[in-house]
Design a protein around this motif. Structure first.
Motif, PDB file in Angstrom:
ATOM      1  N   VAL A  30       0.952  -1.141  -0.020  1.00 34.14           N
ATOM      2  CA  VAL A  30      -0.261   0.060   0.387  1.00 34.14           C
ATOM      3  C   VAL A  30       0.625   1.288  -0.124  1.00 34.14           C
ATOM      4  O   VAL A  30       1.889   0.986   1.220  1.00 34.14           O
ATOM      5  CB  VAL A  30      -0.839   0.002   1.001  1.00 34.14           C
ATOM      6  N   TRP A  31       0.718   1.999  -0.607  1.00 34.79           N
ATOM      7  CA  TRP A  31       1.359   3.246  -0.870  1.00 34.79           C
ATOM      8  C   TRP A  31       0.696   4.624  -1.045  1.00 34.79           C
ATOM      9  O   TRP A  31      -0.833   4.830  -0.777  1.00 34.79           O
ATOM     10  CB  TRP A  31       2.261   3.297  -2.787  1.00 34.79           C
ATOM     11  N   ASP A  32       1.565   5.175   0.540  1.00 37.10           N
ATOM     12  CA  ASP A  32       1.108   7.113   0.291  1.00 37.10           C
ATOM     13  C   ASP A  32       1.423   7.819  -0.759  1.00 37.10           C
ATOM     14  O   ASP A  32       2.834   8.442  -0.271  1.00 37.10           O
ATOM     15  CB  ASP A  32       1.436   7.100   1.623  1.00 37.10           C
ATOM     16  N   LEU A  33       0.795   8.516  -1.532  1.00 39.83           N
ATOM     17  CA  LEU A  33       0.880   9.457  -2.715  1.00 39.83           C
ATOM     18  C   LEU A  33       0.883  10.742  -2.179  1.00 39.83           C
ATOM     19  O   LEU A  33       1.778  11.470  -2.627  1.00 39.83           O
ATOM     20  CB  LEU A  33       0.290   9.154  -3.936  1.00 39.83           C
ATOM     21  N   ILE A  34       0.649  10.928  -1.175  1.00 47.78           N
ATOM     22  CA  ILE A  34       0.427  12.996  -0.541  1.00 47.78           C
ATOM     23  C   ILE A  34       2.102  12.433  -0.242  1.00 47.78           C
ATOM     24  O   ILE A  34       2.378  13.706  -0.273  1.00 47.78           O
ATOM     25  CB  ILE A  34      -0.551  12.765   1.005  1.00 47.78           C
ATOM     26  N   SER A  35       2.615  11.560   0.027  1.00 54.33           N
ATOM     27  CA  SER A  35       3.582  11.490   1.160  1.00 54.33           C
ATOM     28  C   SER A  35       4.829  11.453   0.390  1.00 54.33           C
ATOM     29  O   SER A  35       5.721  11.183   0.342  1.00 54.33           O
ATOM     30  CB  SER A  35       3.531  11.070   2.002  1.00 54.33           C
ATOM     31  N   GLY A  36       4.513  11.336  -0.870  1.00 52.98           N
ATOM     32  CA  GLY A  36       5.406  11.333  -2.506  1.00 52.98           C
ATOM     33  C   GLY A  36       6.058  10.119  -2.241  1.00 52.98           C
ATOM     34  O   GLY A  36       7.066   9.099  -3.411  1.00 52.98           O
ATOM     35  N   ILE A  87       3.184   2.551   2.948  1.00 52.41           N
ATOM     36  CA  ILE A  87       3.041   2.177   4.500  1.00 52.41           C
ATOM     37  C   ILE A  87       2.108   0.913   4.874  1.00 52.41           C
ATOM     38  O   ILE A  87       2.227   1.169   5.905  1.00 52.41           O
ATOM     39  CB  ILE A  87       1.520   3.496   4.471  1.00 52.41           C
ATOM     40  N   ARG A  88       2.567   0.176   4.247  1.00 54.31           N
ATOM     41  CA  ARG A  88       2.008  -1.492   4.103  1.00 54.31           C
ATOM     42  C   ARG A  88       2.566  -2.036   3.644  1.00 54.31           C
ATOM     43  O   ARG A  88       2.834  -1.946   2.345  1.00 54.31           O
ATOM     44  CB  ARG A  88       0.367  -1.872   4.455  1.00 54.31           C
ATOM     45  N   ALA A  89       3.136  -3.327   3.791  1.00 54.59           N
ATOM     46  CA  ALA A  89       3.280  -4.816   3.065  1.00 54.59           C
ATOM     47  C   ALA A  89       2.172  -6.054   3.432  1.00 54.59           C
ATOM     48  O   ALA A  89       2.911  -5.993   5.054  1.00 54.59           O
ATOM     49  CB  ALA A  89       5.130  -4.931   2.892  1.00 54.59           C
ATOM     50  N   LEU A  90       2.062  -6.524   2.908  1.00 56.53           N
ATOM     51  CA  LEU A  90       1.178  -7.841   2.669  1.00 56.53           C
ATOM     52  C   LEU A  90       1.067  -9.003   1.959  1.00 56.53           C
ATOM     53  O   LEU A  90       1.556  -9.020   1.517  1.00 56.53           O
ATOM     54  CB  LEU A  90      -0.916  -7.175   3.122  1.00 56.53           C
ATOM     55  N   SER A  91       1.850 -10.444   2.628  1.00 55.76           N
ATOM     56  CA  SER A  91       2.078 -11.515   3.092  1.00 55.76           C
ATOM     57  C   SER A  91       0.970 -12.741   2.731  1.00 55.76           C
ATOM     58  O   SER A  91       0.920 -13.488   4.432  1.00 55.76           O
ATOM     59  CB  SER A  91       3.027 -11.480   3.439  1.00 55.76           C
ATOM     60  N   ASN A  92      -0.009 -12.900   2.534  1.00 55.74           N
ATOM     61  CA  ASN A  92      -1.261 -13.880   2.915  1.00 55.74           C
ATOM     62  C   ASN A  92      -1.553 -14.452   1.708  1.00 55.74           C
ATOM     63  O   ASN A  92      -2.426 -15.674   2.307  1.00 55.74           O
ATOM     64  CB  ASN A  92      -2.435 -12.420   3.634  1.00 55.74           C
ATOM     65  N   HIS A  93      -0.561 -14.383   0.662  1.00 58.48           N
ATOM     66  CA  HIS A  93      -0.482 -15.113  -0.413  1.00 58.48           C
ATOM     67  C   HIS A  93       0.226 -15.730  -0.406  1.00 58.48           C
ATOM     68  O   HIS A  93       1.464 -16.349  -0.265  1.00 58.48           O
ATOM     69  CB  HIS A  93      -1.276 -14.164  -2.111  1.00 58.48           C
ATOM     70  N   GLN A  94      -0.114 -17.875  -1.256  1.00 59.83           N
ATOM     71  CA  GLN A  94       1.168 -18.448  -0.805  1.00 59.83           C
ATOM     72  C   GLN A  94       1.603 -18.148  -2.501  1.00 59.83           C
ATOM     73  O   GLN A  94       3.172 -18.915  -2.568  1.00 59.83           O
ATOM     74  CB  GLN A  94       0.568 -19.944  -0.624  1.00 59.83           C
ATOM     75  N   LYS A  95       1.557 -17.812  -3.324  1.00 60.03           N
ATOM     76  CA  LYS A  95       1.718 -18.042  -5.075  1.00 60.03           C
ATOM     77  C   LYS A  95       1.414 -16.781  -4.891  1.00 60.03           C
ATOM     78  O   LYS A  95       1.025 -15.462  -4.785  1.00 60.03           O
ATOM     79  CB  LYS A  95       1.377 -18.727  -5.254  1.00 60.03           C
ATOM     80  N   THR A  96       1.938 -15.893  -6.444  1.00 61.65           N
ATOM     81  CA  THR A  96       1.540 -14.516  -6.972  1.00 61.65           C
ATOM     82  C   THR A  96       0.325 -14.435  -6.921  1.00 61.65           C
ATOM     83  O   THR A  96      -0.322 -14.993  -7.743  1.00 61.65           O
ATOM     84  CB  THR A  96       2.479 -15.079  -8.401  1.00 61.65           C
TER      85      THR A  96
END
Length: 524
Positions: A236-242, A246-255
């Protein structure tokens, strides 16, 4: 003295915990599976009602009717595999790319080719209409991102900052001058048509040698945040702050192969090669529901009115799950339409609009032409008597057999059925309810016992009723093959449950011994 209604006993929930969110997503059921000859690589719902959806598979783009799940139109005028078919909001035009690199615009009614853009030299995996309806975005394996002008059939803008395949892209709905793209060069880039250049770069695939290609990007309607997927990771990217992650989620086992917003952009759906669709709440990005499919997923989409979920798989299967909206949801839409018809003053005065960009879920409604209350007027509320349930009516008239039959149907929860059986036990009416039955009337009772024998909530009651049934009908065994088979199955299931309980007792004893030994060692 008034009749006291049957009190349905509440039992502790077993298995997975259920909550309103889970119930909501589980209401998408009765999936329809449609087999295609090639993988389903893209699905898109039309923003306008009746929300027809476009499915891209092989060298065809098909338009489906969401009410019948039948093909409405088929476009097959492609030289190679079609890509990213999309219908414009007004439903009049369809755009699609193909592996030859060309981008074609079709008339929905006649399926005639209206425009052809052929400057891409490699497969074009992304084609989308701009929110202004007069431009088309295309992203290609030749590393370029192009914006085309439909009326003049001219190339309006070209961006060449990417250095590898560009497999995802979207035009901002809040500002059509901004374009967000994802590439196999592991970057997510923001382009601005006003400057003609890349204004923001994000390392969507992570850093270092282990960086992964960016498969998909999503841009929030507000334009302040974005989501990208690389391998099994969602960022998840905050575009206001450049462009800060702000988040990196790993809930899948594959692509992760596809991303989609629900109708209100309050939930994000991600589909992956692990055959899973995950649903995230955008307020905290926690997974609120998971759906499993029979094959690796390549595409997923949800209708703007949140009534259909469509998923495309690598084996060519298209799955559509449907939800019937509640009466209150339909009434809210009717109220809004009625308020709009009445005029602007009534629309704002009744609070139907709510805050800008928001919708009141349960707006107050008044009957048409109903006079307002007079100050000092006393109104006496009339209390309506609640109708008795069918089983309560039978219990009230002491028809115990009919009361039992009324709760043996498939649509009656087992908690209601066994609460009534307990009431019959308290009334000493079990034998009266079970007596005088032939094999047809006895079958549902034995099937009920079979189904819930191993359920810890009802096991004791099942044993009590089974004892009564065997005592009453043991003399007629051998006269009905179906009843004989059911009794044998009941006997075998009971024996298996007893063996299981013995193993559990042994396991409990072993655990008690291990825990006791551990406790002694800790004391020493």
């Amino acid at each position: 003295m008034d009749y006291q209604r049957l009190v349905v006993k509440k039992h502790p929930q077993t298995g997975t915990r259920s909550n309103p969110e889970t119930k909501y997503w589980r209401s998408f059921k009765n999936p329809v599976f449609i087999k295609n000859q090639a993988p389903v690589t893209a699905i898109q719902f039309s923003p306008a009602k009746p929300h027809r959806y476009v499915v891209t598979s092989g060298a065809r783009v098909q338009i489906y009717n969401p009410k019948t799940q039948k093909v409405f139109k088929v476009i097959s005028r492609f030289k190679d595999n079609a890509r990213s078919g999309q219908i414009r909001a007004d439903g009049k035009l369809i755009v699609a790319g193909e592996d030859t690199g060309s981008v074609q615009v079709f008339d929905t009614a006649s399926r005639a080719i209206l425009r052809t853009f052929d400057k891409h030299k490699q497969p074009t995996h992304v084609t989308k209409f701009s929110p202004n309806h007069s431009h088309i975005l295309s992203c290609s394996d030749d590393t370029t991102v192009r914006l085309w002008d439909i009326p003049t059939q001219a190339e309006a803008y070209t961006f060449t900052s990417h250095t590898d395949y560009v497999r995802s892209g979207v035009v901002s709905t809040s500002n059509p001058s901004l374009i967000l793209t994802g590439s196999y060069d592991t970057t997510v880039r923001m382009f601005d048509t006003r400057t003609g250049d890349c204004v923001m770069t994000m390392r969507g695939g992570g850093g270092g040698a282990a960086a992964l290609p960016v498969e998909q990007v999503l841009l929030f309607p507000s334009g302040t945040a974005a989501i990208s997927s690389s391998g099994p990771i969602l960022r998840v990217w905050d575009l206001i702050s450049g462009g800060r992650c702000i988040r990196a989620l790993s809930n899948h086992q594959k692509t992760i192969t596809s991303l989609a917003f629900d109708g209100g952009a309050n939930r994000v759906l991600s589909a992956g090669l692990d055959q899973m669709v995950k649903v995230y709440d955008v307020s905290d990005y926690k997974v609120v529901h998971t759906m499993r499919y029979p094959a690796p997923l390549l595409s997923v989409a949800i209708s703007p009115d949140n009534t259909h979920i469509a998923a495309g798989m690598s084996d060519g299967t298209l799955s559509i799950r449907r939800r019937d909206p509640k009466a209150s949801e339909r009434q809210n839409e009717d109220d809004e339409r009625e308020a709009l018809k009445q005029g602007a003053y009534e629309f704002f005065a009744t609070g139907m609009l709510g805050n800008i960009g928001e919708r009141i879920i349960n707006p107050p409604r008044q009957a048409k032409n109903k006079p307002a209350g007079v100050p000092g007027e006393i109104k006496i509320a009339t209390q309506r008597k609640r109708k008795l349930k069918e089983y309560d009516r039978y219990l009230k008239s002491f028809k115990y057999g009919a009361a039992l039959d009324s709760v043996l149907r498939k649509d009656v929860p087992p908690t209601v059925t066994f609460s009534l059986i307990q009431e019959l036990i308290h009334r000493d009416g079990v034998r009266m309810a079970l007596s005088g039955r032939d094999d047809v009337a006895l079958e549902p009772i034995i099937r009920l016992l079979l189904k819930h024998l191993t359920d810890p909530r009802f096991g004791e009651t099942v044993c009590d009723i089974a004892t009564v049934v065997i005592d009453m009908y043991s003399s007629v065994l051998g006269q009905s093959p179906l009843i004989d088979i059911l009794f044998v199955r009941l006997q075998k299931k009971l024996a298996a449950e007893l063996r299981f309980q013995k193993e559990i007792v042994k396991l409990k004893g072993a655990l008690d011994m291990i825990l006791a030994t551990s406790a002694l060692n800790l004391v020493d």
